[in-house]
Write a protein that holds these residues in place. Structure first.
Motif, PDB file in Angstrom:
ATOM      1  N   ASP A 285      56.481  47.077  33.429  1.00 31.08           N
ATOM      2  CA  ASP A 285      56.075  47.298  31.701  1.00 31.08           C
ATOM      3  C   ASP A 285      57.337  46.215  31.782  1.00 31.08           C
ATOM      4  OD1 ASP A 285      53.417  47.898  30.377  1.00 31.08           O
ATOM      5  OD2 ASP A 285      55.239  48.973  29.384  1.00 31.08           O
ATOM      6  N   HIS A 286      56.817  45.004  31.242  1.00 35.43           N
ATOM      7  CA  HIS A 286      57.256  44.270  30.350  1.00 35.43           C
ATOM      8  C   HIS A 286      58.769  43.444  31.483  1.00 35.43           C
ATOM      9  CE1 HIS A 286      56.592  46.389  26.657  1.00 35.43           C
ATOM     10  NE2 HIS A 286      56.089  45.902  26.519  1.00 35.43           N
ATOM     11  N   THR A 287      58.463  43.133  32.612  1.00 31.62           N
ATOM     12  CA  THR A 287      59.698  42.722  33.687  1.00 31.62           C
ATOM     13  C   THR A 287      58.471  41.477  34.238  1.00 31.62           C
ATOM     14  OG1 THR A 287      59.691  44.525  34.899  1.00 31.62           O
ATOM     15  CG2 THR A 287      61.296  44.261  33.262  1.00 31.62           C
ATOM     16  N   THR A 288      58.922  41.069  34.495  1.00 35.91           N
ATOM     17  CA  THR A 288      58.526  40.264  35.692  1.00 35.91           C
ATOM     18  C   THR A 288      59.482  40.351  36.491  1.00 35.91           C
ATOM     19  OG1 THR A 288      59.410  38.119  34.653  1.00 35.91           O
ATOM     20  CG2 THR A 288      57.111  38.694  34.249  1.00 35.91           C
ATOM     21  N   PHE A 289      59.121  39.362  38.163  1.00 41.91           N
ATOM     22  CA  PHE A 289      59.270  40.250  39.024  1.00 41.91           C
ATOM     23  C   PHE A 289      59.679  38.677  39.695  1.00 41.91           C
ATOM     24  CE2 PHE A 289      60.458  44.713  38.471  1.00 41.91           C
ATOM     25  CZ  PHE A 289      61.696  44.498  38.620  1.00 41.91           C
ATOM     26  N   GLY A 290      58.666  37.978  39.911  1.00 38.29           N
ATOM     27  CA  GLY A 290      58.523  36.858  40.640  1.00 38.29           C
ATOM     28  C   GLY A 290      58.307  37.079  42.002  1.00 38.29           C
ATOM     29  N   LYS A 291      57.420  37.947  42.570  1.00 37.99           N
ATOM     30  CA  LYS A 291      57.272  38.154  44.006  1.00 37.99           C
ATOM     31  C   LYS A 291      55.929  37.662  44.395  1.00 37.99           C
ATOM     32  CE  LYS A 291      59.617  42.078  45.262  1.00 37.99           C
ATOM     33  NZ  LYS A 291      60.966  41.632  44.297  1.00 37.99           N
ATOM     34  N   GLU A 292      56.106  36.324  45.094  1.00 39.12           N
ATOM     35  CA  GLU A 292      55.460  36.157  45.889  1.00 39.12           C
ATOM     36  C   GLU A 292      53.700  37.034  46.165  1.00 39.12           C
ATOM     37  OE1 GLU A 292      55.734  34.190  49.050  1.00 39.12           O
ATOM     38  OE2 GLU A 292      53.328  34.229  50.800  1.00 39.12           O
ATOM     39  N   LEU A 293      53.920  37.836  46.069  1.00 41.27           N
ATOM     40  CA  LEU A 293      52.153  38.815  46.401  1.00 41.27           C
ATOM     41  C   LEU A 293      51.642  39.343  44.434  1.00 41.27           C
ATOM     42  CD1 LEU A 293      49.849  40.395  47.717  1.00 41.27           C
ATOM     43  CD2 LEU A 293      51.275  42.403  47.236  1.00 41.27           C
ATOM     44  N   ARG A 294      52.274  39.307  44.156  1.00 37.80           N
ATOM     45  CA  ARG A 294      51.992  38.764  42.378  1.00 37.80           C
ATOM     46  C   ARG A 294      51.390  37.853  42.205  1.00 37.80           C
ATOM     47  NH1 ARG A 294      51.893  42.206  37.395  1.00 37.80           N
ATOM     48  NH2 ARG A 294      51.581  41.575  35.707  1.00 37.80           N
ATOM     49  N   LEU A 295      52.060  36.985  42.504  1.00 40.17           N
ATOM     50  CA  LEU A 295      51.269  35.391  42.133  1.00 40.17           C
ATOM     51  C   LEU A 295      50.142  35.357  42.740  1.00 40.17           C
ATOM     52  CD1 LEU A 295      51.686  33.083  40.833  1.00 40.17           C
ATOM     53  CD2 LEU A 295      52.765  31.795  42.185  1.00 40.17           C
ATOM     54  N   LYS A 296      50.154  35.480  44.501  1.00 46.43           N
ATOM     55  CA  LYS A 296      48.421  35.376  44.519  1.00 46.43           C
ATOM     56  C   LYS A 296      47.960  36.353  44.356  1.00 46.43           C
ATOM     57  CE  LYS A 296      48.425  35.371  49.159  1.00 46.43           C
ATOM     58  NZ  LYS A 296      49.333  35.637  51.289  1.00 46.43           N
ATOM     59  N   GLN A 297      47.930  37.380  43.616  1.00 44.89           N
ATOM     60  CA  GLN A 297      47.524  38.334  42.966  1.00 44.89           C
ATOM     61  C   GLN A 297      46.628  37.435  41.575  1.00 44.89           C
ATOM     62  OE1 GLN A 297      49.214  42.003  41.653  1.00 44.89           O
ATOM     63  NE2 GLN A 297      48.227  43.262  42.828  1.00 44.89           N
ATOM     64  N   GLN A 298      47.629  37.095  41.031  1.00 48.33           N
ATOM     65  CA  GLN A 298      47.240  36.568  39.936  1.00 48.33           C
ATOM     66  C   GLN A 298      46.077  35.229  40.542  1.00 48.33           C
ATOM     67  OE1 GLN A 298      50.809  35.167  37.625  1.00 48.33           O
ATOM     68  NE2 GLN A 298      51.004  37.444  36.807  1.00 48.33           N
ATOM     69  N   TYR A 299      45.935  34.682  41.152  1.00 43.76           N
ATOM     70  CA  TYR A 299      45.524  33.470  41.235  1.00 43.76           C
ATOM     71  C   TYR A 299      43.842  33.954  42.086  1.00 43.76           C
ATOM     72  CZ  TYR A 299      43.008  29.414  42.692  1.00 43.76           C
ATOM     73  OH  TYR A 299      42.057  28.484  43.323  1.00 43.76           O
ATOM     74  N   PHE A 300      44.398  34.696  42.708  1.00 46.58           N
ATOM     75  CA  PHE A 300      42.716  35.198  43.282  1.00 46.58           C
ATOM     76  C   PHE A 300      41.997  36.054  42.359  1.00 46.58           C
ATOM     77  CE2 PHE A 300      41.004  39.570  44.487  1.00 46.58           C
ATOM     78  CZ  PHE A 300      40.307  39.213  46.112  1.00 46.58           C
ATOM     79  N   TRP A 301      42.258  36.959  41.594  1.00 47.37           N
ATOM     80  CA  TRP A 301      41.978  37.047  40.388  1.00 47.37           C
ATOM     81  C   TRP A 301      41.536  35.923  39.734  1.00 47.37           C
ATOM     82  CZ3 TRP A 301      44.880  38.051  35.842  1.00 47.37           C
ATOM     83  CH2 TRP A 301      44.602  38.743  34.457  1.00 47.37           C
ATOM     84  N   THR A 302      41.695  35.056  39.366  1.00 47.16           N
ATOM     85  CA  THR A 302      41.328  34.412  37.853  1.00 47.16           C
ATOM     86  C   THR A 302      40.158  33.227  38.658  1.00 47.16           C
ATOM     87  OG1 THR A 302      43.361  32.713  38.144  1.00 47.16           O
ATOM     88  CG2 THR A 302      43.517  33.880  36.510  1.00 47.16           C
ATOM     89  N   ALA A 303      40.762  33.189  40.256  1.00 46.66           N
ATOM     90  CA  ALA A 303      39.412  31.812  40.334  1.00 46.66           C
ATOM     91  C   ALA A 303      38.286  32.192  41.402  1.00 46.66           C
ATOM     92  CB  ALA A 303      40.138  31.818  42.442  1.00 46.66           C
ATOM     93  N   ALA A 304      38.599  33.631  41.230  1.00 45.21           N
ATOM     94  CA  ALA A 304      37.130  34.813  41.775  1.00 45.21           C
ATOM     95  C   ALA A 304      36.663  34.966  40.259  1.00 45.21           C
ATOM     96  CB  ALA A 304      37.213  36.124  42.454  1.00 45.21           C
ATOM     97  N   SER A 305      37.128  35.106  39.052  1.00 46.09           N
ATOM     98  CA  SER A 305      36.450  35.474  38.218  1.00 46.09           C
ATOM     99  C   SER A 305      36.114  34.218  37.502  1.00 46.09           C
ATOM    100  CB  SER A 305      37.442  35.686  36.799  1.00 46.09           C
ATOM    101  OG  SER A 305      37.686  37.133  37.344  1.00 46.09           O
ATOM    102  N   LEU A 306      36.794  32.708  37.479  1.00 45.26           N
ATOM    103  CA  LEU A 306      35.925  31.746  36.857  1.00 45.26           C
ATOM    104  C   LEU A 306      35.604  31.068  37.708  1.00 45.26           C
ATOM    105  CD1 LEU A 306      39.153  29.360  36.226  1.00 45.26           C
ATOM    106  CD2 LEU A 306      36.960  30.229  35.180  1.00 45.26           C
ATOM    107  N   ALA A 307      34.794  31.300  39.291  1.00 46.26           N
ATOM    108  CA  ALA A 307      34.191  30.716  40.215  1.00 46.26           C
ATOM    109  C   ALA A 307      32.131  31.943  39.796  1.00 46.26           C
ATOM    110  CB  ALA A 307      34.053  30.882  41.185  1.00 46.26           C
TER     111      ALA A 307
END
Ligand code: GL2
Length: 835
Positions: A285-307
């Protein structure tokens, strides 16, 4: 093509409606036991009965849900989409029964089958797909959107594991266990295997020579996003909206070539890595860790939602330049910011639009809410990581940045520092992409979540952007909470008393919370006050019973209940609270028995999770648990002061705790808590508030009157200066605040077990004291003394309690969501079945 196929009357006569008949309810529950669950009456347990009841309620909800989706499709209104990585939904059954107005019928039906609805409700696991306030806010907004008949869908991820389960070891350490919330099957989700999209990662992006900024992105890994729908029933309306959660799956089951070559591990590797994307919620909560999997979550979700959003828009048969007339997308914090370059990518590379046209569409579709000004929460992604995972998006971000900085240069010629601050790229090793800057320039409007916070956003982290774009692009929407869950559901007796006193059906005041104002005049009515106080008392007993049965402690229900429940964080200052408890304990110890007898007994409750890697937060839990161990066992004082740390805080636990509180603590260092929402929940339930002049506390005091809240501590403008003093002109705690020094010395001296263990925590205060515990300690103790005094005059206290609830109308999430609908999205209610 003709619709429906076959004989329309056969279809129509066989379509069911919402069924409130108790006989039909028992029939449907039994039918689900027999068929959906393949179980039998003679060995049915509470879990089975819960599942059957849930499936039966789901059938009723589906009627409205189908109707709503059809209605929205026919009316083709503008729609809004709430993109949030977190939806902290809690349990569904009770909420659904109340919103559908079917609770008493199901209660009867389930009774007839030999079960009790109350027991079945306890069988449900929380859907805990969130960390704290930000995720719970998303859940409240979905409830309000449906209740206000607004065509709003949520988009999120279907994590296999939600927020971890918190265990407390005998030494007081937080241990984390996984939260396999889907293990018992989830009756509330509808798998939509047919709704799926391919999402690409890695690969190469090649710019096309002919220009427009177009490119072709190929290769890499392709993962499938599969939709799961969760129905969101409105309160006393047919409108039932949708929350669509994406699950990641491998595009192909496994690699047959590797499999045939005997490389079994290699064969399943790619499928494992695809499934991993939605496996777990990040518990920070309130911190970022710069983890690859987290970035993949973010893109996966935004790409599917936008499509998905674009496909729905295209079904309208409109041209793409009308997209912003039909779609508004709310970015819940910076987590979904990749939606901005992703929409650019689609418009440029797939729709073949030119850059300026595409950018104009993008900047009319997105809206961005900031939820914190804490620097450690500002998302930044390393450029090399972004280039690797999303090569095309990195190009687009560079292009956006170049054009944007040219415009800044034009407006502020020669101001190099300004350019450096506003750039989407932060220089350094490695360079980083600043997501807040990207969200800000790619959105139509930006808002904070309470008046003070929105001001701070405009004067600190986004100051340069206010100067560039003008202030009208920035606004405020003070958070809200749904009164359905946070009053009617969690405090049914109070809800009933309000309806009967106001002589207004709850379906009315629950959707127009300003109606609570009518209670003000009853604060002077003695009989009413007695009923009000009796309900509070029974809620305290309900909590005590819960603690007794789950933890085995006997809680003194004659005491004042003082509650602080929220994520463990230094800025929220649970430290201040626990140090205050120790201070009180030391004072009690110093008294004679006769003096103690004059003291009003108090029970202090804490609950909350610490991020697994947050050492100081975990140490704070350990201190609380060990202080509790000592003081609860002290025969001299335990009748006057006791302390509990309740493990595994959750939405469901909050529903029991909040109605039972006399006073709750919201004591963040001024300027750090963007809003807070539990402060609203407590006050709505007639609990008073002790707090700092921060976040939504300020607006709560404005509404309920300063005489009804207990404020203390330094104000926001003083904070920066105090911090400076701490660093450059430090004063030892012994001098700055002797009372606090005494408390710290007792802890270090071993009063609560090995003092050395707590040194790192104690040292955060002795050295630097970034969150100003020392500066606020004395005024905090004074505020608690005022709380004690006020509680002595119980009649006056109950008046304060009534006046507080009565003036909480503003904090309904219905008000907040209508604000978004009108001032941001330009959205109209589309009630089902009313035309
Ligand atoms: C938060 C804020 O800290 C909190 O004050 C606010 O009420 C909520 C909802 O707006 O958002 N920001 C944040 O990152 N988290 C929050 O709870 N996790």
């Amino acid at each position: 093509e003709k619709w429906p196929r076959g004989d329309e009357t056969v279809w129509k006569t066989n379509m069911r409606g919402v069924d409130a008949d108790v006989g039909n309810i028992t029939k449907s529950v039994v039918n689900h036991v027999q068929t959906s669950l393949a179980r039998q009456a003679y060995n049915l347990d509470n879990l089975g009965a819960y599942q059957a009841a849930a499936l039966s309620v789901r059938d009723n909800m589906l009627v409205n849900w189908n109707e709503t989706q059809l209605h929205y499709t026919r009316k083709a209104p503008k729609r809004a989409y709430y993109l949030s990585l977190e939806f902290l939904m809690g349990r569904t059954l009770d909420n659904a029964l109340l919103n559908l107005d079917l609770k008493s019928q199901y209660k009867d039906g389930i009774n007839q089958l030999g079960f009790s609805l109350e027991d079945l409700l306890e069988e449900e696991r929380d859907a805990a797909l969130g960390n704290g306030g930000l995720g719970r806010l998303a859940a409240c907004y979905l409830d309000s959107s449906a209740s206000q008949d607004l065509p709003v869908w949520g988009y999120g991820l279907r994590y296999k594991y939600g927020i971890f389960q918190q265990l407390i070891s005998p030494e007081g350490n937080q241990l984390e266990a996984p939260d396999p919330w889907l293990d018992n099957q989830n009756p509330w989700e509808l798998p939509r295997i047919d709704v799926n999209y391919e999402v690409r990662f890695y690969g190469q992006s090649e710019r096309l020579p002919e220009g427009h900024g177009r490119a072709i992105w190929t290769g890499g890994q392709e993962v499938l996003a599969v939709a799961y729908d969760v129905m969101i029933p409105g309160c006393h309306t047919r409108n039932t909206n949708n929350l669509r959660l994406w699950e990641s799956k491998p595009k192909r089951g496994f690699d047959l070539n590797s499999f045939n070559a005997g490389n079994y591990e290699g064969a399943v590797e790619s499928s494992n890595s695809a499934a991993a994307i939605t496996s777990v919620l990040y518990p920070n909560d309130h911190t970022t860790f710069g983890k690859e999997l987290r970035l993949k979550q973010q893109y996966f979700w935004t790409a599917a939602s936008l499509a998905d959003i674009i496909r729905r828009f295209k079904n309208l048969g409109k041209s793409i330049n009308e997209f912003p007339d039909y779609v508004a997308i709310q970015l819940n914090d910076t987590h979904p910011t990749l939606a901005i370059p992703e929409l650019m990518r689609i418009l440029l590379d797939e729709e073949d639009l030119d850059w300026n046209f595409a950018w104009q569409i993008v900047t009319n579709v997105f809206f961005f809410t900031n939820h914190t000004v804490l620097p450690e929460a500002l998302e930044k992604w390393p450029v090399p990581l972004m280039e690797h995972i999303l090569p095309r998006h990195m190009q687009i971000i560079y292009d956006i940045n170049m054009i944007f900085l040219q415009a800044v240069e034009k407006k502020f010629p020669g101001d190099r520092e300004r350019l450096a601050r506003m750039s989407l790229i932060e220089e350094g090793f490695p360079k980083q992409v600043r997501m807040a800057n990207l969200a800000c320039i790619g959105s139509r409007r930006i808002n904070g979540v309470a008046e003070l916070h929105s001001q701070l956003v405009q004067t600190t982290i986004l100051k340069d952007f206010v100067e560039f774009f003008g202030v009208s692009k920035f606004g405020n929407v003070t958070n809200g909470i749904t009164p359905r869950r946070w009053l009617d559901q969690c405090n049914p007796e109070l809800s009933k008393l309000i309806s009967s006193t106001l002589k207004i059906d709850k379906s009315v005041w629950l959707k127009d919370l300003y109606k609570l104002k009518g209670l003000v005049k009853f604060a002077e009515d003695k009989g009413f006050r007695a009923e009000w106080a009796a309900i509070k008392q029974r809620n305290k007993e309900r909590l005590a019973h819960h603690i007794e049965t789950t933890l085995g402690f006997t809680v003194n229900t004659n005491a004042m209940f003082d509650v602080q429940i929220k994520r463990l964080h230094e800025y929220k200052r649970q430290t201040l609270n626990i140090l205050g408890v120790v201070h009180r304990y030391l004072e009690l110890k110093a008294m004679t028995p006769a003096q103690r007898k004059k003291i009003n007994p108090k029970v202090v409750f804490f609950a909350g999770k610490a991020a697994p890697a947050y050492y100081i937060a975990k140490l704070t839990i350990r201190l609380i648990v060990n202080v509790a161990r000592v003081i609860n066992a002290d025969p001299e004082t335990k009748d006057y002061l006791s302390l509990y740390f309740l493990p595994d805080y959750s939405v469901s636990l909050a529903e029991v705790l909040i109605p039972a509180s006399d006073i709750s603590q919201h004591i963040s260092t001024a300027g750090t808590e963007a809003s807070g929402t539990s402060n609203m929940k407590f006050c709505l339930n007639g609990g008073l508030l002790v707090g700092t002049v921060d976040g939504a506390n300020i607006e709560i005091a404005e509404e309920v009157g300063e005489e009804n809240v207990f404020f203390f501590g330094h104000l926001t403008p003083a904070v920066e200066d105090l911090r400076y003093q701490h660093v450059y002109h430090p004063v030892p705690v012994d001098e700055a605040c002797p009372a606090l020094a005494n408390v710290l010395n007792q802890i270090s001296g071993g009063l609560f077990g090995d003092g050395g263990v707590y040194e790192p925590l104690v040292n955060t205060i002795r050295q630097g004291d970034y969150y100003l515990v020392t500066d606020d300690f004395d005024s905090y103790i004074r505020a608690l003394a005022m709380v004690d005094d006020a509680y002595m005059d119980r009649d006056e206290w109950v008046k304060k309690s009534i006046n507080t609830t009565a003036n909480m109308g503003k904090f309904s999430s219905d008000r907040a969501i209508m604000d978004y609908a009108q001032e941001y999205w330009n959205l109209e209610p589309i009630p089902v079945g009313k035309d």
